[in-house]
Write a protein that holds these residues in place. Structure first.
Motif, PDB file in Angstrom:
ATOM      1  N   TYR A 131      -0.609  16.372   4.022  1.00 30.35           N
ATOM      2  CA  TYR A 131       0.303  15.296   4.417  1.00 30.35           C
ATOM      3  C   TYR A 131       1.582  15.816   5.064  1.00 30.35           C
ATOM      4  O   TYR A 131       2.013  15.327   6.086  1.00 30.35           O
ATOM      5  N   LEU A 132       2.182  16.819   4.415  1.00 29.51           N
ATOM      6  CA  LEU A 132       3.470  17.309   4.907  1.00 29.51           C
ATOM      7  C   LEU A 132       3.436  18.804   5.211  1.00 29.51           C
ATOM      8  O   LEU A 132       3.821  19.236   6.291  1.00 29.51           O
ATOM      9  N   LEU A 133       2.977  19.585   4.234  1.00 31.57           N
ATOM     10  CA  LEU A 133       3.075  21.036   4.394  1.00 31.57           C
ATOM     11  C   LEU A 133       2.203  21.543   5.532  1.00 31.57           C
ATOM     12  O   LEU A 133       2.584  22.429   6.281  1.00 31.57           O
ATOM     13  N   ARG A 134       1.011  20.968   5.659  1.00 25.97           N
ATOM     14  CA  ARG A 134       0.130  21.417   6.738  1.00 25.97           C
ATOM     15  C   ARG A 134       0.702  21.015   8.100  1.00 25.97           C
ATOM     16  O   ARG A 134       0.530  21.719   9.087  1.00 25.97           O
ATOM     17  N   ALA A 135       1.386  19.878   8.125  1.00 23.50           N
ATOM     18  CA  ALA A 135       1.972  19.426   9.392  1.00 23.50           C
ATOM     19  C   ALA A 135       3.089  20.374   9.832  1.00 23.50           C
ATOM     20  O   ALA A 135       3.283  20.614  11.032  1.00 23.50           O
ATOM     21  N   VAL A 136       3.808  20.906   8.864  1.00 23.66           N
ATOM     22  CA  VAL A 136       4.864  21.869   9.216  1.00 23.66           C
ATOM     23  C   VAL A 136       4.227  23.220   9.503  1.00 23.66           C
ATOM     24  O   VAL A 136       4.578  23.898  10.480  1.00 23.66           O
ATOM     25  N   GLY A 137       3.313  23.633   8.629  1.00 21.41           N
ATOM     26  CA  GLY A 137       2.629  24.907   8.823  1.00 21.41           C
ATOM     27  C   GLY A 137       2.990  25.897   7.742  1.00 21.41           C
ATOM     28  O   GLY A 137       4.160  26.257   7.605  1.00 21.41           O
TER      29      GLY A 137
ATOM     30  N   LEU B  96       0.075  27.457  14.676  1.00 22.66           N
ATOM     31  CA  LEU B  96       1.502  27.279  14.411  1.00 22.66           C
ATOM     32  C   LEU B  96       2.272  27.500  15.708  1.00 22.66           C
ATOM     33  O   LEU B  96       1.712  27.978  16.691  1.00 22.66           O
ATOM     34  N   ALA B 152       5.229  14.702   9.583  1.00 25.03           N
ATOM     35  CA  ALA B 152       6.340  15.561   9.172  1.00 25.03           C
ATOM     36  C   ALA B 152       6.998  16.248  10.372  1.00 25.03           C
ATOM     37  O   ALA B 152       8.045  16.882  10.213  1.00 25.03           O
TER      38      ALA B 152
END
Lengths: 337, 163
Positions: A131-137, B96, B152
């Motif tokens: 949800y969040l961490l993967r979107a940031v990386g 990334l 995000a």
């Protein structure tokens, strides 16, 4: 878990660590290493009561890999289970099988072959919640760097270094490569006493929050809980009494911090078998590989009649979310007699 | 799935590989709590949720894994805070951003857990300057995307002018 009624020992080990295995399939590597461990005892797969496998499917590209890996370890038509959380959890589970009276001899096999992933770093991203961490990386290296930044305490790092992710350079990080590790555990009475590599004195494990932002990454909470479990049960196996410890942490910064934070002897040997970067490994098997080195330390450093205690520490999850400690010795605890 | 046999035609014993790419897609249900957190980003707000023992979890979570209880009250935290840990990534990781880039966990005012995000607006061309800029304790504020995507990626951090 205390071994007050059962003496449980490591009776054989076999490993292969190679930077990039291109001439053998993963299944062949597992088969050869398992056979080597069994052959060293003159035993066959039929002499094992149980097989415990530990594999990282996302990196190896074999989902539910117990299916293709049961054959190579010798587990066909036998009690075979798989642990996906970490390699050291597989060893602990094998140990528990014997403690529970379910088995007398257990073969534990764990592996990772990141060279088969065209892009292992990208495969690692799947470990982040979606949800969040993967979107940031997030991956093992970046989380290790974030953790390492917590250890600087105002100490400067040479800004001219070639960083992978500041403050970590390549030499601060575990090496990457293909590996298979096999350990055969046995209950006392099912092997000739004196032939064992090491007794397992105790083991502890714990898991902290997944959320990196909810933890102080400089504080190895899960490791301290795991060590406390051991200390409360079995003072002889507490960190204060270790002669050596092999730490499979995410960076050399973490190894140094653990050395400082645990109540270790002044002359304890920390990662005496080599730094993290010298090892061909993968995050999933790093813990077990260091436990294998702790077993070797017991086997090689033992002087007859003189107790030698070596611990292996492994972590699973980003920046050491979970920690496992297994304590090995050349002499079975007095309480176990 | 696509596959490709890669072998030498002249040597049957040569090392051979079987290359595969799997195109798997997932559709993860966000749940109401994460959905509202992401909706808040489009409104320029960072939402947290209060735990039974009074802590504010950011990003908002529907449960507290420490107490194993549901979280309750929604709490809007401040858009400014302090870097708790950080890194500047210099090697490329597929999937990334192109390096270098800075990543930090920031404790926003009013929150009890740190929020991860990119630190942008930095001159990353000089390594020593970049490292100094994202050191622990630096004050940052949250910036929001003008065109929200509902992910995000809709927020990031920038250094406070006084930091």
């Amino acid at each position: 878990m205390s071994t007050k009624q059962l003496g449980i020992a490591v009776i054989a080990t076999a490993s292969v660590e190679i930077h990039h295995e291109t001439s053998k399939s993963l299944e062949e590597m597992i088969f050869e290493t398992s056979k080597r461990a069994l052959n060293s005892l003159g035993l066959s797969a039929d002499d094992m009561d149980a097989f415990v496998l530990g594999g990282n499917d996302q990196i190896d590209g074999r989902i539910i890999s117990i299916m293709p890996s049961t054959g190579p370890v010798g587990g066909v038509n036998h009690d075979t289970t798989m642990i996906a959380s970490s390699s050291e959890h597989a060893l602990i589970y094998g140990y528990l099988r014997i403690m529970a009276g379910q088995s007398k001899r257990v073969l534990v096999a764990s592996w990772a072959k990141p060279s088969e992933s065209v892009d292992p770093d990208r495969a690692e991203l799947v470990a982040a919640e979606p949800y969040l961490l993967r979107a940031v990386g997030m991956n093992e290296t970046i989380s290790a760097a974030l953790q390492a930044s917590r250890f600087l305490n105002g100490n400067a790092v040479d800004a001219d270094e070639k960083f992978v992710a500041w403050p970590l350079t390549r030499k601060d990080l575990p090496g990457r490569g293909d590996s298979v590790h096999v350990v055969i555990l046995a209950q006392e009475g099912s092997f000739e006493v004196g032939s064992q590599f090491a007794w397992i004195c105790d083991a502890g494990w714990s898991t902290s929050s997944y959320e990196l932002g909810a933890r102080d990454l400089a504080d190895f909470e899960s490791l301290k809980i795991a060590c406390n479990q051991i200390s409360q049960r079995n003072l002889d196996s507490a960190p204060e009494n270790w002669n050596a410890v092999e730490i499979g942490a995410s960076s050399e910064y973490a190894v140094r911090a653990i050395h400082e934070q645990l109540p270790l002897k002044a002359d304890v040997v920390v990662n005496g078998t080599g730094s993290l970067s010298t090892q061909f490994t993968s995050p999933f098997v790093l813990g077990l590989s260091r436990m294998m080195r702790a077993i070797d330390a017991v086997k090689n450093a033992s002087t007859p009649g003189e107790k030698y205690v070596a611990a292996g520490i492994g972590f699973n999850g980003f920046a050491g979310q979970g920690a496992s400690v297994i304590v090995f010795s050349n002499i079975k605890d007095v309480d176990n007699d | 799935m696509t596959s490709n046999k890669n072998a030498s035609a002249n040597d049957s014993s040569a090392e051979r590989f079987y290359e595969q790419t799997w195109d798997l897609q997932y559709k993860h249900a966000l749940g109401r709590t994460v959905s509202r957190f992401l909706d808040g980003l489009a409104e320029g707000k960072i939402w947290g949720r209060r735990t039974t023992d009074g802590r504010v979890l950011v990003p908002a979570r529907s449960y507290d894994d420490l107490t194993h209880e549901e979280t309750g009250e929604w709490v809007e935290v401040a858009n400014n805070g302090v870097i708790e840990m950080s890194t500047v990534v210099y090697e490329a990781f597929n999937g990334l951003p192109k390096p270098p880039y800075a990543l930090a966990y920031v404790m926003l005012e009013g929150a009890d857990t740190a929020l991860v995000g990119y630190v942008k607006g930095l001159d990353l061309s000089v390594q020593s300057v970049a490292i100094e800029a994202v050191k622990i304790g630096r004050h940052v504020h949250v910036c929001f995307a003008k065109t929200p995507t509902g992910t995000a990626a809709d927020y990031w951090f920038e250094l406070e002018a006084t930091s």
